[in-house]
Design a protein around this motif. Sequence first.
Motif, mmCIF file in Angstrom:
data_model
loop_
_atom_site.group_PDB
_atom_site.id
_atom_site.type_symbol
_atom_site.label_atom_id
_atom_site.label_comp_id
_atom_site.label_asym_id
_atom_site.label_seq_id
_atom_site.Cartn_x
_atom_site.Cartn_y
_atom_site.Cartn_z
ATOM 1 N N PRO A 35 0.802 -1.217 0.000
ATOM 2 C CA PRO A 35 0.000 0.000 0.000
ATOM 3 C C PRO A 35 0.839 1.273 0.000
ATOM 4 N N ASP A 36 0.153 2.379 -0.183
ATOM 5 C CA ASP A 36 0.768 3.700 -0.117
ATOM 6 C C ASP A 36 1.371 3.918 1.269
ATOM 7 N N ARG A 37 2.527 4.535 1.313
ATOM 8 C CA ARG A 37 3.231 4.756 2.589
ATOM 9 C C ARG A 37 2.382 5.540 3.595
ATOM 10 N N LYS A 38 1.772 6.622 3.131
ATOM 11 C CA LYS A 38 0.977 7.469 4.025
ATOM 12 C C LYS A 38 -0.168 6.661 4.637
ATOM 13 N N LYS A 39 -0.826 5.871 3.805
ATOM 14 C CA LYS A 39 -1.947 5.057 4.280
ATOM 15 C C LYS A 39 -1.452 4.023 5.296
ATOM 16 N N PHE A 40 -0.315 3.389 5.013
ATOM 17 C CA PHE A 40 0.244 2.380 5.913
ATOM 18 C C PHE A 40 0.573 2.994 7.271
ATOM 19 N N MET A 41 1.222 4.157 7.272
ATOM 20 C CA MET A 41 1.601 4.807 8.520
ATOM 21 C C MET A 41 0.365 5.224 9.324
ATOM 22 N N GLU A 42 -0.684 5.634 8.630
ATOM 23 C CA GLU A 42 -1.925 6.000 9.320
ATOM 24 C C GLU A 42 -2.546 4.785 10.002
ATOM 25 N N VAL A 43 -2.485 3.645 9.317
ATOM 26 C CA VAL A 43 -3.094 2.421 9.840
ATOM 27 C C VAL A 43 -2.367 1.917 11.083
ATOM 28 N N ILE A 44 -1.026 2.002 11.091
ATOM 29 C CA ILE A 44 -0.284 1.460 12.238
ATOM 30 C C ILE A 44 -0.144 2.472 13.382
ATOM 31 N N SER A 45 -0.505 3.724 13.121
ATOM 32 C CA SER A 45 -0.422 4.730 14.180
ATOM 33 C C SER A 45 -1.658 4.669 15.067
ATOM 34 N N GLY A 46 -1.454 4.929 16.335
ATOM 35 C CA GLY A 46 -2.562 5.093 17.257
ATOM 36 C C GLY A 46 -2.414 6.477 17.857
ATOM 37 N N PRO A 47 -2.989 6.664 19.056
ATOM 38 C CA PRO A 47 -2.832 7.957 19.728
ATOM 39 C C PRO A 47 -1.386 8.226 20.144
ATOM 40 N N GLY A 48 -0.554 7.172 20.190
ATOM 41 C CA GLY A 48 0.832 7.341 20.632
ATOM 42 C C GLY A 48 1.733 7.869 19.534
ATOM 43 N N ASN A 49 3.030 7.944 19.829
ATOM 44 C CA ASN A 49 4.045 8.428 18.893
ATOM 45 C C ASN A 49 4.615 7.229 18.132
ATOM 46 N N VAL A 50 4.127 7.012 16.917
ATOM 47 C CA VAL A 50 4.496 5.804 16.183
ATOM 48 C C VAL A 50 5.981 5.789 15.832
ATOM 49 N N ALA A 51 6.561 6.938 15.501
ATOM 50 C CA ALA A 51 7.991 6.983 15.148
ATOM 51 C C ALA A 51 8.853 6.604 16.347
ATOM 52 N N ALA A 52 8.511 7.126 17.512
ATOM 53 C CA ALA A 52 9.282 6.817 18.726
ATOM 54 C C ALA A 52 9.153 5.340 19.096
ATOM 55 N N ASP A 53 7.944 4.807 18.995
ATOM 56 C CA ASP A 53 7.723 3.389 19.317
ATOM 57 C C ASP A 53 8.436 2.485 18.313
ATOM 58 N N MET A 54 8.393 2.876 17.051
ATOM 59 C CA MET A 54 9.055 2.106 15.999
ATOM 60 C C MET A 54 10.560 2.078 16.245
ATOM 61 N N GLU A 55 11.099 3.240 16.611
ATOM 62 C CA GLU A 55 12.532 3.340 16.877
ATOM 63 C C GLU A 55 12.925 2.475 18.084
ATOM 64 N N GLN A 56 12.079 2.511 19.117
ATOM 65 C CA GLN A 56 12.364 1.707 20.307
ATOM 66 C C GLN A 56 12.297 0.219 19.985
ATOM 67 N N PHE A 57 11.328 -0.179 19.176
ATOM 68 C CA PHE A 57 11.205 -1.579 18.760
ATOM 69 C C PHE A 57 12.460 -2.015 18.007
ATOM 70 N N CYS A 58 12.934 -1.156 17.118
ATOM 71 C CA CYS A 58 14.096 -1.479 16.268
ATOM 72 C C CYS A 58 15.407 -1.528 17.044
ATOM 73 N N SER A 59 15.433 -0.930 18.229
ATOM 74 C CA SER A 59 16.645 -1.000 19.040
ATOM 75 C C SER A 59 16.574 -2.114 20.081
ATOM 76 N N THR A 60 15.350 -2.489 20.475
ATOM 77 C CA THR A 60 15.172 -3.464 21.560
ATOM 78 C C THR A 60 15.039 -4.900 21.075
ATOM 79 N N PHE A 61 14.393 -5.099 19.928
ATOM 80 C CA PHE A 61 14.086 -6.459 19.470
ATOM 81 C C PHE A 61 15.228 -7.176 18.743
ATOM 82 N N PRO A 62 16.027 -6.485 17.902
ATOM 83 C CA PRO A 62 17.082 -7.173 17.147
ATOM 84 C C PRO A 62 18.053 -8.029 17.962
ATOM 85 N N PRO A 63 18.439 -7.647 19.204
ATOM 86 C CA PRO A 63 19.337 -8.537 19.955
ATOM 87 C C PRO A 63 18.760 -9.939 20.173
ATOM 88 N N PHE A 64 17.448 -10.044 20.310
ATOM 89 C CA PHE A 64 16.820 -11.366 20.443
ATOM 90 C C PHE A 64 16.951 -12.153 19.145
#
Length: 203
Positions: free
Chosen positions: A155-184
């Motif tokens: 899908p279109d990037r804008k539409k995808f980002m809208e779908v996965i965003s909630g009331p929270g900060n999606v960029a910050a959560d995404m960044e935290q996921f990308c730093s925390t999960f890869p070691p596993f």
Amino acid sequence: MGADGLGTVFTPSLEGMKLVKSDHGEMLTKPFLDVCKLILPVIDKFGAAMTLLKSDIGTRLENKYLSDPSKYNHLYTMIQEEVDAKTAKGSSSCTNCLLWLTRAMDFLVQLFLNLLAHPDWTMSQACTDSYGKTLKKFHGWVASSYSTVVIKLVPDRKKFMEVISGPGNVAADMEQFCSTFPPFLEENHKFLASVGLDNMKAL
């Protein structure tokens, strides 16, 4: 989005990651699978085209765990069991399942990193780059050809980002996921490499 309707699609998995390792630093089966199950629904947001990547991922591991939760509490117990029985290379093995689940997670992490680092990229560009860096080298001609077609249907990037965003900060959560999960994921690769099974390929 969290079960309470707050936060982003990443919020539940960020909480779940706190439970993935035991007090002794061992990978625990159920918490690891739970985190994967919480983040895999992101694939659904790509539409029907990407469901093959998700289909049955983790199911065999979960079924094996449920057959004897105390025996298979540690993730690598079932893999070692198959290695000892010389059944680990079978297409229906838990080892193969863990390998492709880990690779699917590698793909998603790289995709999220691309979205964060390249705000000007389309979803197709982000997916193509992620695929090239993670899954492509393990795919044969059939799987690679299918994936090339699938990436064109994202899908279109804008539409995808809208779908996965909630009331929270999606960029910050995404960044935290990308730093925390890869070691596993890296730990999974290291264990699979230690038993000579990190390089198995698809057709």
